[in-house]
Design an enzyme around this catalytic site. Structure first.
Site, PDB file in Angstrom:
ATOM      1  CG  ASP A  52     -66.981  26.920  82.331  1.00 32.98           C
ATOM      2  OD1 ASP A  52     -67.524  25.899  82.797  1.00 32.98           O
ATOM      3  OD2 ASP A  52     -67.177  28.055  82.792  1.00 32.98           O
TER       4      ASP A  52
ATOM      5  CE  LYS B  79     -74.403  21.550  81.601  1.00 34.47           C
ATOM      6  NZ  LYS B  79     -74.199  23.008  81.744  1.00 34.47           N
TER       7      LYS B  79
ATOM      8  CE  LYS C 159     -68.469  26.285  85.908  1.00 33.52           C
ATOM      9  NZ  LYS C 159     -69.141  27.303  85.093  1.00 33.52           N
TER      10      LYS C 159
ATOM     11  CG  ASP D 228     -69.021  23.059  84.564  1.00 35.76           C
ATOM     12  OD1 ASP D 228     -67.894  22.682  84.177  1.00 35.76           O
ATOM     13  OD2 ASP D 228     -69.653  23.980  84.027  1.00 35.76           O
TER      14      ASP D 228
ATOM     15  NE  ARG E  40     -72.136  25.902  74.778  1.00 35.50           N
ATOM     16  CZ  ARG E  40     -72.180  27.226  74.803  1.00 35.50           C
ATOM     17  NH1 ARG E  40     -71.920  27.916  73.702  1.00 35.50           N
ATOM     18  NH2 ARG E  40     -72.479  27.866  75.916  1.00 35.50           N
TER      19      ARG E  40
ATOM     20  CD  GLU F 298     -69.766  21.946  81.022  1.00 32.52           C
ATOM     21  OE1 GLU F 298     -70.849  21.848  81.623  1.00 32.52           O
ATOM     22  OE2 GLU F 298     -69.138  23.022  80.957  1.00 32.52           O
TER      23      GLU F 298
ATOM     24  CG  ASP G  42     -73.630  22.447  84.996  1.00 28.91           C
ATOM     25  OD1 ASP G  42     -74.542  23.225  84.675  1.00 28.91           O
ATOM     26  OD2 ASP G  42     -72.580  22.337  84.326  1.00 28.91           O
TER      27      ASP G  42
END
Length: 494
Positions: A346, A264, A276, A269, A350, A348, A287
């Site tokens: 959020d 990933k 967030k 993020d 996956r 995202e 991230d």
């Protein structure tokens, strides 16, 4: 960070060692050993008095620095606590060595020696690994000090019963794996305005240069052609173009297995439109730690050259809110035909992993392993030192857990509970991208499983251990490079 040169020697007594800083690992039963008595005699009886005055017992995590006058080059004897021999692990050896190496650096030692009263080759190797790792620092954005301290550049590994050949085998690959871990840490520690998707792709190329790993970087046009629609959807809110990176290592001769590593690569993020809170964004440059680990592994594997074909996939973008960002309620059709209703922007990670997993499945790999800082739920469940792991084949999961135990990168198996799959049902698409509010790490794993076909698969949720919020035994605050050493060990074992 200077590169440390290790040398193994069989030495009968600590008095024969020539070093500024002498480290002696001791357990609770070692303080009366002949070697310690000899050291005490060398310094006129002051060592044992110091041990008694400090109530030092060789306890795990303890250390005693004894300054020396008039004993040649020797300036400090450092007794490093190992605890009880009955429950001693490789990780305890690493933590002991990391603590001792920090003490040596604190005293500006250029050379150190570790005198092992009794240790197996793998324990000596683990100690050397930690000494090398704890030398890492990320200081390129700090003003240089007016006077730079000397670097620890040479470490002798000595003892009366050392098997020099086997110790040399243990430390042989450190010159490859340690730089790979440190490079992965660098990627995570860079500011997100610097470590954009395009910068991450360029760094992947640079890391693999000089080895046998070939790197292919795809821009917006190629990503559209590949129908990586999850990556495109997450990228819609950004002014930075996405990148998809494919790194390939092919061994000479007959390969034994094809393995895919998927990382990933969310370079920052914000949560997108499902924004967030500010405090949760402070470390969101981390991230992309899964992608950083994959880049590190591929760089190392290209130099170590195992007899297994390995392909690394990295989906890279940031996740930002704007007038063009994807919206809750949007639907994405992935390249394997499945549709996903996006209810939380959020969630995202996956979405970009799904693209790479589907592509890796199509390209016919025997094993697929993904790494992702995927869920806060996993961090809540397992804390900051343990990754969650789940998969469709127990043998693969168990093997990765075992390798993680060997490297000190702890993982805990979580079940892919079939009943929780219902939480991902959407009324207007094949899936939705969030579950029902409970078991968030598991429902995320179940979501990813929908994009794996025909391969043994393991998912590592590294949200906890990918970033250290304070100094660890052999890792300073920041990116840890979690997963690099475990996966290198796994691939070499094949």
């Amino acid at each position: 960070m200077s590169e440390i040169r290790f040398e193994a020697k069989r030495v009968a007594a600590p008095s024969e060692v020539r070093a500024e800083f002498l480290i002696v690992p001791v357990g609770e039963a070692d303080l009366e050993s002949p070697a310690i008595r000899q050291l005490d005699k060398l310094v006129g009886g002051s060592l044992r008095r110091h041990v008694k005055d400090a109530s030092f017992r060789g306890q795990e995590g303890g250390g005693l620095a004894h300054r020396v006058d008039g004993a040649g080059t020797l300036r400090t004897i450092y007794l490093a606590g190992l605890g009880k021999a009955s429950d001693r692990s490789l990780e305890q050896w690493r933590r002991m060595a990391g603590s001792a190496a920090r003490a040596a650096r604190g005293e500006s030692a250029r050379a150190a020696a570790v005198f092992f009263l009794k240790a197996k080759p793998e324990e000596i190797g683990a100690s050397a690994e930690a000494i090398a790792l704890c030398g890492y620092r990320f200081d390129r954005y700090r003003q240089p000090p007016k006077e730079r301290k000397p670097e620890l550049g040479r470490v002798l590994l000595v003892g009366p019963a050392i098997d020099v050949r086997r110790v040399e085998e243990e430390i042989e690959d450190l010159g490859v794996t340690i730089p790979a871990v440190c490079a992965a840490r660098d990627l995570v520690n860079e500011p997100p305005s610097i470590m954009t998707a395009s910068a991450l792709a360029k760094r992947a190329v640079a890391m693999c240069r000089g080895g046998a790993t070939e790197v292919e970087v795809m821009g917006l046009r190629a990503i559209r052609k590949l129908r990586l629609n999850g990556l495109l959807a997450v990228n819609r809110g950004s002014v930075e173009e996405p990148r998809f990176v494919r790194m390939r290592y092919k061994p000479r001769g007959r390969k034994k297995k094809k393995v895919a590593l998927v990382g990933k690569g969310i370079t920052f993020d914000s949560g997108g439109l499902s924004l967030k809170p500010p405090g949760s964004m402070e470390t969101m440059k981390q991230d992309m730690a899964g992608a950083a680990a994959v880049c590190g592994v591929m760089a190392a594997i290209g130099r170590l050259r195992p007899q297994v074909e390995v392909t690394g996939y990295v989906s890279a973008t940031d996740n930002l809110p704007s007038g063009s960002a994807q919206k809750p309620g949007d639907i994405i059709r992935f390249r394997n035909g499945k549709t996903v209703e996006v209810l939380n922007t959020d969630a995202e990670g996956r979405l970009v992993l799904a693209d790479a997993l589907a592509l890796a499945s199509e390209e016919g790999h025997d094993v697929i392993i993904d790494l992702a800082t995927l869920t806060g739920a996993c961090r809540i469940a397992l804390g900051t030192r343990v990754a969650g792991i789940m998969g469709n084949q127990k043998e693969l999961v168990d093997r990765l857990v075992d390798h993680g135990t060997e490297t000190g990168e702890m993982m805990w198996p979580l079940p892919l509970v079939k009943d929780y799959r219902d939480d991902l049902k959407s009324s207007i698409a094949d899936l939705k991208n969030v579950g029902g509010g409970f078991a968030g790490a598991i429902t995320a794993g179940l979501f990813l499983q929908e994009f794996v076909d025909g391969a043994a698969w393991a998912h590592l949720d590294i949200a906890g251990p990918a970033f250290a919020d304070k100094d660890w035994a052999y890792c300073p605050r920041g990116g840890t490079g979690f997963g690099v050493r475990t996966l290198v060990r796994y691939l070499m074992s094949l």
